[in-house]
Enzyme design. Structure first.
Site, PDB file in Angstrom:
ATOM      1  N   CYS A 117       0.813  -1.317  -0.056  1.00 27.61           N
ATOM      2  CA  CYS A 117      -0.109  -0.146   0.086  1.00 27.61           C
ATOM      3  C   CYS A 117       0.763   1.224   0.025  1.00 27.61           C
ATOM      4  CB  CYS A 117      -1.036   0.067   1.217  1.00 27.61           C
ATOM      5  SG  CYS A 117      -0.161  -0.151   2.710  1.00 27.61           S
ATOM      6  N   LYS A 194      -5.523  -8.541  11.733  1.00 30.56           N
ATOM      7  CA  LYS A 194      -5.436  -7.122  11.273  1.00 30.56           C
ATOM      8  C   LYS A 194      -7.053  -6.783  10.970  1.00 30.56           C
ATOM      9  CE  LYS A 194      -3.502  -3.689   8.642  1.00 30.56           C
ATOM     10  NZ  LYS A 194      -2.532  -3.330   7.610  1.00 30.56           N
ATOM     11  N   ARG A 216     -10.703  -1.097   2.589  1.00 33.67           N
ATOM     12  CA  ARG A 216     -10.091  -2.375   2.777  1.00 33.67           C
ATOM     13  C   ARG A 216     -10.718  -3.403   3.512  1.00 33.67           C
ATOM     14  NH1 ARG A 216      -4.743   1.113   4.610  1.00 33.67           N
ATOM     15  NH2 ARG A 216      -3.925   1.586   2.440  1.00 33.67           N
ATOM     16  N   LYS A 247      -3.907  -6.194  15.695  1.00 35.40           N
ATOM     17  CA  LYS A 247      -3.810  -4.727  15.298  1.00 35.40           C
ATOM     18  C   LYS A 247      -5.228  -4.422  15.203  1.00 35.40           C
ATOM     19  CE  LYS A 247      -1.757  -1.838  11.912  1.00 35.40           C
ATOM     20  NZ  LYS A 247      -0.491  -1.496  10.879  1.00 35.40           N
ATOM     21  N   SER A 273      -1.965   3.979  15.138  1.00 42.54           N
ATOM     22  CA  SER A 273      -1.855   5.517  14.998  1.00 42.54           C
ATOM     23  C   SER A 273      -2.770   6.336  15.899  1.00 42.54           C
ATOM     24  CB  SER A 273      -1.905   5.935  13.769  1.00 42.54           C
ATOM     25  OG  SER A 273      -3.045   5.515  12.961  1.00 42.54           O
ATOM     26  N   TYR A 312       3.963   3.906  19.133  1.00 44.87           N
ATOM     27  CA  TYR A 312       4.423   5.225  18.944  1.00 44.87           C
ATOM     28  C   TYR A 312       5.019   6.082  20.243  1.00 44.87           C
ATOM     29  CZ  TYR A 312       2.458   4.343  14.484  1.00 44.87           C
ATOM     30  OH  TYR A 312       2.051   3.452  13.452  1.00 44.87           O
TER      31      TYR A 312
HETATM   32 ZN   LIG Z   1      -0.919  -2.369   3.543  1.00 48.15          ZN
END
Ligand SMILES: [Zn+2]
Length: 321
Positions: A117, A194, A216, A247, A273, A312
């Site tokens: 991606c 995911k 997606r 995730k 994120s 992060y």
């Molecule tokens: Zn991807």
């Protein structure tokens, strides 16, 4: 019960779950150029960095005792097939060679994200072709491209490859490609479960990987499903995954727990994120106490069963710990 909560020393002695810097992995977004350090507006404190700056980040991460880095790339140019992902001169491959030449960075586990991606002009994680009712992300041709990308990253120095695309059968193909490339000792950390999540929003700015059309949901998992997540993990392990990554983390801690109870392999959680950004926004407003909320969010993932955490906050948390 209160007798054992009386002092910090007592609380420390009976604490069930621990968080150590070595269990934390810091994501890095590597971009072209030199001396580049561009803050991501929706992720305060997180930057796109050029290779030279990535080396500095790695030195800092090693100094803090972090477990490793997870590398993403922002390539110079993109195309329909995402061919940049397997380019030996690609941005992540270049960064890996630079990191491997640095004594401090070499102490870290260098994990390379494997996906298309960031490299496709349309922003999907696989090959896209048009159909009568729109478009379809092709599975098998994508899987071949992912195998090539993984081999190229391993040859450039990745200690671990981490496929995040959610195509079916990609772990087996990546294993084959790694072995064929003479990288049979490189393990696969599979993003086995995911979920299609709104919490990835800020990442798409960070990695410049937002899909240009559609979404997606035809390859990432439906957030309502836990049994399906366990099937995904089982299949990836059968195909040869050495570790798995879940995730997002916080909205899916029950899935982490279910996987921990069922599988013996090392398992990580990715505090994505959006989880980071919403906490940072609350800190900026003074609505949450920064240090405590950050550590509480991370210890929750450990308690749910994650052996390690991609976050992060990794550097900030290590500083506190
Ligand atoms: Zn991807």
């Amino acid at each position: 019960m209160r007798r054992l909560r009386r002092t910090e020393a007592l609380r420390n002695l009976v604490r069930e779950t621990r968080l150590e810097p070595g269990q934390l992995i810091y994501p890095l977004f590597v971009c072209p150029g030199e001396g580049v350090r561009r803050e991501i507006s929706s992720m305060p404190g997180v930057f796109n960095v050029s290779v030279d700056e990535a080396v500095k980040e790695a030195e800092e991460a090693a100094g803090l005792g972090l477990g490793g880095l997870l590398l993403f790339g922002l390539p110079e140019s993109k195309d329909e097939e995402g061919s940049g992902a397997a380019d030996p001169q690609g941005i992540v491959q270049t960064a890996l060679r630079a990191l491997k030449a640095n004594a401090a960075a070499k102490k870290l586990v260098l994990i390379a994200d494997v996906c298309l991606c960031e490299y496709t002009s349309h922003g999907h994680c696989g090959m896209v072709h048009e159909t009568a009712d729109g478009f379809e992300v092709e599975n098998d041709s994508s899987v071949e491209a992912l195998g090539r990308a993984a081999a190229s990253l391993a040859l450039a120095g990745a200690d671990v490859v981490a496929p995040s695309d959610m195509m079916d059968g990609r772990v087996a193909e990546i294993r084959r490609a790694l072995d064929d490339a003479g990288r049979e000792m490189v393990p696969i950390l599979s993003y086995a479960s995911k979920f299609a999540s709104a919490f990835y929003g800020p990442f798409r700015e960070a990695a410049d990987s937002a899909p240009q059309f559609g979404d997606r949901k035809t390859y990432q998992m439906d957030g309502a499903n836990v049994r399906e997540a366990l099937r995904e993990i089982e299949m990836d392990l059968t195909e040869g995954a050495d570790m798995i990554l879940m995730k997002p983390a916080m909205p899916y801690l029950d899935v982490v727990r279910a996987a921990r109870d069922r599988f013996e392999v090392p398992m990580g959680a990715y505090q994505v994120s959006g989880e980071y950004s919403m906490l940072k926004a609350a800190f900026a407003k003074g609505w949450l106490e920064e240090e405590r909320a950050m550590l509480e969010s991370l210890i929750g993932m450990r308690r749910a069963g994650a052996d390690f955490i991609v976050s992060y906050f990794a550097k900030d948390a290590a500083r506190v710990l």
